[in-house]
Scaffold this motif. Structure first.
Motif, PDB file in Angstrom:
ATOM      1  N   GLY A 109       0.859  -1.129  -0.246  1.00  0.00           N
ATOM      2  CA  GLY A 109       0.012  -0.024   0.092  1.00  0.00           C
ATOM      3  C   GLY A 109       0.716   1.132  -0.170  1.00  0.00           C
ATOM      4  N   THR A 110       1.785   1.277   0.673  1.00  0.00           N
ATOM      5  CA  THR A 110       3.103   2.394   0.570  1.00  0.00           C
ATOM      6  C   THR A 110       3.256   2.598  -0.573  1.00  0.00           C
ATOM      7  OG1 THR A 110       3.805   1.714   2.823  1.00  0.00           O
ATOM      8  CG2 THR A 110       5.038   3.133   1.669  1.00  0.00           C
ATOM      9  N   ILE A 111       3.794   1.713  -1.362  1.00  0.00           N
ATOM     10  CA  ILE A 111       4.193   1.852  -2.826  1.00  0.00           C
ATOM     11  C   ILE A 111       3.087   2.433  -3.729  1.00  0.00           C
ATOM     12  CG2 ILE A 111       5.082   0.327  -4.658  1.00  0.00           C
ATOM     13  CD1 ILE A 111       7.245   0.847  -2.113  1.00  0.00           C
ATOM     14  N   LEU A 112       1.954   1.804  -3.606  1.00  0.00           N
ATOM     15  CA  LEU A 112       0.681   2.552  -4.211  1.00  0.00           C
ATOM     16  C   LEU A 112       0.753   3.886  -4.028  1.00  0.00           C
ATOM     17  CD1 LEU A 112      -2.255  -0.025  -3.931  1.00  0.00           C
ATOM     18  CD2 LEU A 112      -1.296   0.883  -6.136  1.00  0.00           C
ATOM     19  N   ALA A 113       0.735   4.134  -2.957  1.00  0.00           N
ATOM     20  CA  ALA A 113       0.630   5.604  -2.526  1.00  0.00           C
ATOM     21  C   ALA A 113       1.823   6.472  -2.844  1.00  0.00           C
ATOM     22  CB  ALA A 113       0.442   5.783  -0.814  1.00  0.00           C
ATOM     23  N   TRP A 114       3.016   5.980  -3.019  1.00  0.00           N
ATOM     24  CA  TRP A 114       4.194   6.534  -3.168  1.00  0.00           C
ATOM     25  C   TRP A 114       4.316   6.592  -4.888  1.00  0.00           C
ATOM     26  CZ3 TRP A 114       9.961   3.757  -3.277  1.00  0.00           C
ATOM     27  CH2 TRP A 114      10.682   4.787  -3.555  1.00  0.00           C
ATOM     28  N   ALA A 115       3.961   5.693  -5.641  1.00  0.00           N
ATOM     29  CA  ALA A 115       3.843   5.542  -7.203  1.00  0.00           C
ATOM     30  C   ALA A 115       3.056   6.835  -7.458  1.00  0.00           C
ATOM     31  CB  ALA A 115       3.610   4.324  -7.546  1.00  0.00           C
ATOM     32  N   ALA A 116       2.087   7.368  -6.732  1.00  0.00           N
ATOM     33  CA  ALA A 116       1.277   8.208  -7.052  1.00  0.00           C
ATOM     34  C   ALA A 116       1.592   9.497  -6.952  1.00  0.00           C
ATOM     35  CB  ALA A 116      -0.378   8.172  -6.487  1.00  0.00           C
ATOM     36  N   ALA A 117       2.833   9.724  -6.113  1.00  0.00           N
ATOM     37  CA  ALA A 117       3.202  11.053  -5.477  1.00  0.00           C
ATOM     38  C   ALA A 117       4.524  11.483  -6.195  1.00  0.00           C
ATOM     39  CB  ALA A 117       3.317  10.693  -3.873  1.00  0.00           C
ATOM     40  N   THR A 118       5.449  10.598  -6.686  1.00  0.00           N
ATOM     41  CA  THR A 118       6.655  10.749  -7.291  1.00  0.00           C
ATOM     42  C   THR A 118       6.731  10.311  -8.629  1.00  0.00           C
ATOM     43  OG1 THR A 118       9.017  10.250  -7.161  1.00  0.00           O
ATOM     44  CG2 THR A 118       7.411   8.429  -6.863  1.00  0.00           C
ATOM     45  N   SER A 119       7.788  11.087  -9.329  1.00  0.00           N
ATOM     46  CA  SER A 119       7.889  10.835 -10.780  1.00  0.00           C
ATOM     47  C   SER A 119       9.349  10.278 -11.073  1.00  0.00           C
ATOM     48  CB  SER A 119       7.926  12.242 -11.350  1.00  0.00           C
ATOM     49  OG  SER A 119       8.960  13.143 -10.731  1.00  0.00           O
ATOM     50  N   LEU A 137      -8.085   3.519  -4.193  1.00  0.00           N
ATOM     51  CA  LEU A 137      -8.625   3.604  -5.933  1.00  0.00           C
ATOM     52  C   LEU A 137      -8.345   4.634  -6.744  1.00  0.00           C
ATOM     53  CD1 LEU A 137     -11.800   1.348  -5.405  1.00  0.00           C
ATOM     54  CD2 LEU A 137      -9.412   0.559  -5.906  1.00  0.00           C
ATOM     55  N   SER A 138      -8.658   5.659  -5.830  1.00  0.00           N
ATOM     56  CA  SER A 138      -8.458   7.195  -6.266  1.00  0.00           C
ATOM     57  C   SER A 138      -7.063   7.520  -6.816  1.00  0.00           C
ATOM     58  CB  SER A 138      -9.155   8.268  -5.421  1.00  0.00           C
ATOM     59  OG  SER A 138      -8.400   8.191  -4.190  1.00  0.00           O
ATOM     60  N   LEU A 139      -6.287   6.799  -6.325  1.00  0.00           N
ATOM     61  CA  LEU A 139      -4.627   7.039  -6.774  1.00  0.00           C
ATOM     62  C   LEU A 139      -4.317   6.774  -8.063  1.00  0.00           C
ATOM     63  CD1 LEU A 139      -2.915   5.442  -3.546  1.00  0.00           C
ATOM     64  CD2 LEU A 139      -3.455   7.966  -3.767  1.00  0.00           C
ATOM     65  N   ALA A 140      -5.207   5.928  -8.741  1.00  0.00           N
ATOM     66  CA  ALA A 140      -4.878   5.301 -10.009  1.00  0.00           C
ATOM     67  C   ALA A 140      -4.637   6.533 -11.206  1.00  0.00           C
ATOM     68  CB  ALA A 140      -6.078   4.364 -10.427  1.00  0.00           C
ATOM     69  N   PRO A 141      -5.366   7.635 -11.315  1.00  0.00           N
ATOM     70  CA  PRO A 141      -4.861   8.476 -12.293  1.00  0.00           C
ATOM     71  C   PRO A 141      -3.457   9.047 -12.137  1.00  0.00           C
ATOM     72  CG  PRO A 141      -7.109   8.862 -11.581  1.00  0.00           C
ATOM     73  CD  PRO A 141      -6.490   7.961 -10.594  1.00  0.00           C
ATOM     74  N   LYS A 142      -2.844   8.848 -10.881  1.00  0.00           N
ATOM     75  CA  LYS A 142      -1.598   9.493 -10.572  1.00  0.00           C
ATOM     76  C   LYS A 142      -0.528   8.754 -10.926  1.00  0.00           C
ATOM     77  CE  LYS A 142      -3.952  12.660  -7.475  1.00  0.00           C
ATOM     78  NZ  LYS A 142      -3.946  13.089  -5.987  1.00  0.00           N
ATOM     79  N   ILE A 143      -0.823   7.356 -11.113  1.00  0.00           N
ATOM     80  CA  ILE A 143       0.281   6.125 -11.393  1.00  0.00           C
ATOM     81  C   ILE A 143       0.762   6.320 -12.593  1.00  0.00           C
ATOM     82  CG2 ILE A 143       0.837   3.832 -10.837  1.00  0.00           C
ATOM     83  CD1 ILE A 143      -1.143   3.837  -8.486  1.00  0.00           C
ATOM     84  N   GLY A 144       1.975   6.984 -13.022  1.00  0.00           N
ATOM     85  CA  GLY A 144       2.619   7.014 -14.108  1.00  0.00           C
ATOM     86  C   GLY A 144       3.334   5.989 -14.652  1.00  0.00           C
ATOM     87  N   CYS A 145       4.123   5.240 -13.573  1.00  0.00           N
ATOM     88  CA  CYS A 145       5.258   4.468 -13.787  1.00  0.00           C
ATOM     89  C   CYS A 145       4.669   2.994 -14.114  1.00  0.00           C
ATOM     90  CB  CYS A 145       6.300   4.348 -12.685  1.00  0.00           C
ATOM     91  SG  CYS A 145       5.661   3.403 -11.231  1.00  0.00           S
ATOM     92  N   PRO A 146       5.248   2.160 -14.825  1.00  0.00           N
ATOM     93  CA  PRO A 146       4.939   0.785 -15.154  1.00  0.00           C
ATOM     94  C   PRO A 146       4.867   0.057 -13.758  1.00  0.00           C
ATOM     95  CG  PRO A 146       6.874   1.307 -16.574  1.00  0.00           C
ATOM     96  CD  PRO A 146       6.502   2.290 -15.872  1.00  0.00           C
ATOM     97  N   MET A 147       3.692  -0.539 -13.676  1.00  0.00           N
ATOM     98  CA  MET A 147       3.330  -1.192 -12.339  1.00  0.00           C
ATOM     99  C   MET A 147       2.511  -2.639 -12.373  1.00  0.00           C
ATOM    100  SD  MET A 147       0.991  -0.024  -9.204  1.00  0.00           S
ATOM    101  CE  MET A 147       2.006   1.100  -8.649  1.00  0.00           C
ATOM    102  N   GLN A 148       3.474  -3.546 -11.635  1.00  0.00           N
ATOM    103  CA  GLN A 148       3.034  -4.974 -11.457  1.00  0.00           C
ATOM    104  C   GLN A 148       2.396  -5.076 -10.286  1.00  0.00           C
ATOM    105  OE1 GLN A 148       5.755  -8.600 -11.559  1.00  0.00           O
ATOM    106  NE2 GLN A 148       5.204  -8.416 -13.840  1.00  0.00           N
ATOM    107  N   LEU A 149       1.244  -6.035 -10.371  1.00  0.00           N
ATOM    108  CA  LEU A 149       0.542  -6.146  -9.132  1.00  0.00           C
ATOM    109  C   LEU A 149       0.154  -7.741  -8.891  1.00  0.00           C
ATOM    110  CD1 LEU A 149      -0.960  -3.350 -10.191  1.00  0.00           C
ATOM    111  CD2 LEU A 149      -1.430  -3.193  -7.891  1.00  0.00           C
ATOM    112  N   HIS A 150       0.354  -8.413  -7.638  1.00  0.00           N
ATOM    113  CA  HIS A 150       0.183  -9.798  -7.320  1.00  0.00           C
ATOM    114  C   HIS A 150      -0.807 -10.044  -6.026  1.00  0.00           C
ATOM    115  CE1 HIS A 150       3.578 -10.875 -10.050  1.00  0.00           C
ATOM    116  NE2 HIS A 150       3.958  -9.546  -9.266  1.00  0.00           N
ATOM    117  N   PHE A 151      -1.885 -10.543  -6.318  1.00  0.00           N
ATOM    118  CA  PHE A 151      -2.805 -10.998  -5.084  1.00  0.00           C
ATOM    119  C   PHE A 151      -3.162 -12.402  -5.209  1.00  0.00           C
ATOM    120  CE2 PHE A 151      -3.185  -6.487  -5.678  1.00  0.00           C
ATOM    121  CZ  PHE A 151      -3.632  -5.847  -4.572  1.00  0.00           C
ATOM    122  N   GLY A 152      -3.621 -13.024  -4.130  1.00  0.00           N
ATOM    123  CA  GLY A 152      -4.223 -14.293  -3.814  1.00  0.00           C
ATOM    124  C   GLY A 152      -5.709 -14.311  -4.099  1.00  0.00           C
ATOM    125  N   ASP A 153      -6.279 -15.182  -4.612  1.00  0.00           N
ATOM    126  CA  ASP A 153      -7.713 -15.290  -4.740  1.00  0.00           C
ATOM    127  C   ASP A 153      -8.570 -15.734  -3.407  1.00  0.00           C
ATOM    128  OD1 ASP A 153      -7.825 -18.021  -4.955  1.00  0.00           O
ATOM    129  OD2 ASP A 153      -8.627 -18.026  -6.869  1.00  0.00           O
TER     130      ASP A 153
END
Length: 250
Positions: free
Chosen positions: A130-140, A168-184
């Motif tokens: 979650g920290t990385i999600l927030a950070w990716a939306a705040a840095t270039s 979820l509202s962070l999405a439009p601010k995430i400009g770098c390539p991102m890969q995400l992994h979750f378990g179902d």
């Protein structure tokens, strides 16, 4: 080919605070891409140090940030229940504090002679995801980011002000390539939140998104010290994010 690595604790500053980090790097003098790692809510445990070295052996300089540096290097221990433990751990490493700490770690790496300053990525597990999600939306400054089983919506009990927070509202601010992994089969993250995060990122994030969901994988399925460890999912996840990092940081 896996490389021989060395690991050690280092310190860097953020404002008036001294922050610890566990640094691992391949033996040698070649310049490399680097990765800032934000750990899960247990902190930089022995297991996280092992995993930091394992990733460094793939050919990266890796710095795992101790998000609990100000309180002795461990999340709060004054809890009576597992839920209280998680709540206090999240509040102690809230985004307002953890994101600038990660940015300070990146700036330390930019000045480190072994590191190509334009090729620094990020990796986060659980709370750190979650920290990385927030950070990716705040840095270039990030060349890429990998997120593992982060909470798309932080429960009110896990926030300083007692209010639920949606990422979820962070999405439009995430400009770098991102890969995400979750378990179902994740017990900590409702499946509908995982689906909402995927659809929102794929629709709104300016940068490219890769999103993987693993059948039968529970929360923290990468952690080989837990009974929830899922070997097949963990090995596939590791191979996927190593390829991703080599693509963007190599």
């Amino acid at each position: 080919m896996s490389r021989i690595v060395e690991g050690r604790w280092i310190e860097f500053t953020r404002g008036g605070d001294r922050i610890r980090g566990y640094l691992a790097e391949p033996v040698g003098e070649d310049r490399l891409g680097a990765i800032v790692c934000a750990p899960e809510n247990l902190g930089v445990t022995d297991h996280r140090q092992d995993e930091t070295r394992r990733l460094a052996a793939e050919g990266f300089v890796v710095l795992s940030v101790d998000l609990y540096s100000r309180i002795g290097g461990r999340p709060p221990q004054d809890f009576k229940t597992a839920e209280e433990r998680r709540s206090k751990a999240f509040i102690a490493a809230r985004d307002e504090q953890a994101v600038p700490d990660c940015q300070a770690a990146l700036e330390w790496l930019q000045a480190y002679p072994r590191v190509d300053a334009d090729k620094i990525g990020a990796l986060g597990y659980c709370l750190g995801g979650g920290t990385i999600l927030a950070w990716a939306a705040a840095t270039s400054n990030l060349a890429c980011a990998v997120v593992l089983y982060a909470l798309p919506i932080i429960p009110a009990a896990y926030t300083p002000d007692g209010r639920e927070r949606s990422r979820l509202s962070l999405a439009p601010k995430i400009g770098c390539p991102m890969q995400l992994h979750f378990g179902d089969a994740d017990e900590a993250i409702p499946a509908e939140q995982t689906r909402a995060l995927r659809s929102t990122l794929e629709a709104e994030a300016p940068g490219p998104i890769e999103f993987f969901i693993y059948a039968g994988a529970r929360h923290a399925y990468m952690d080989s010290t837990l009974e929830r460890y899922n070997k097949a999912a963990a090995e596939l996840t590791f191979s996927r994010f190593c390829r991703f990092f080599h693509l963007h940081l190599g």
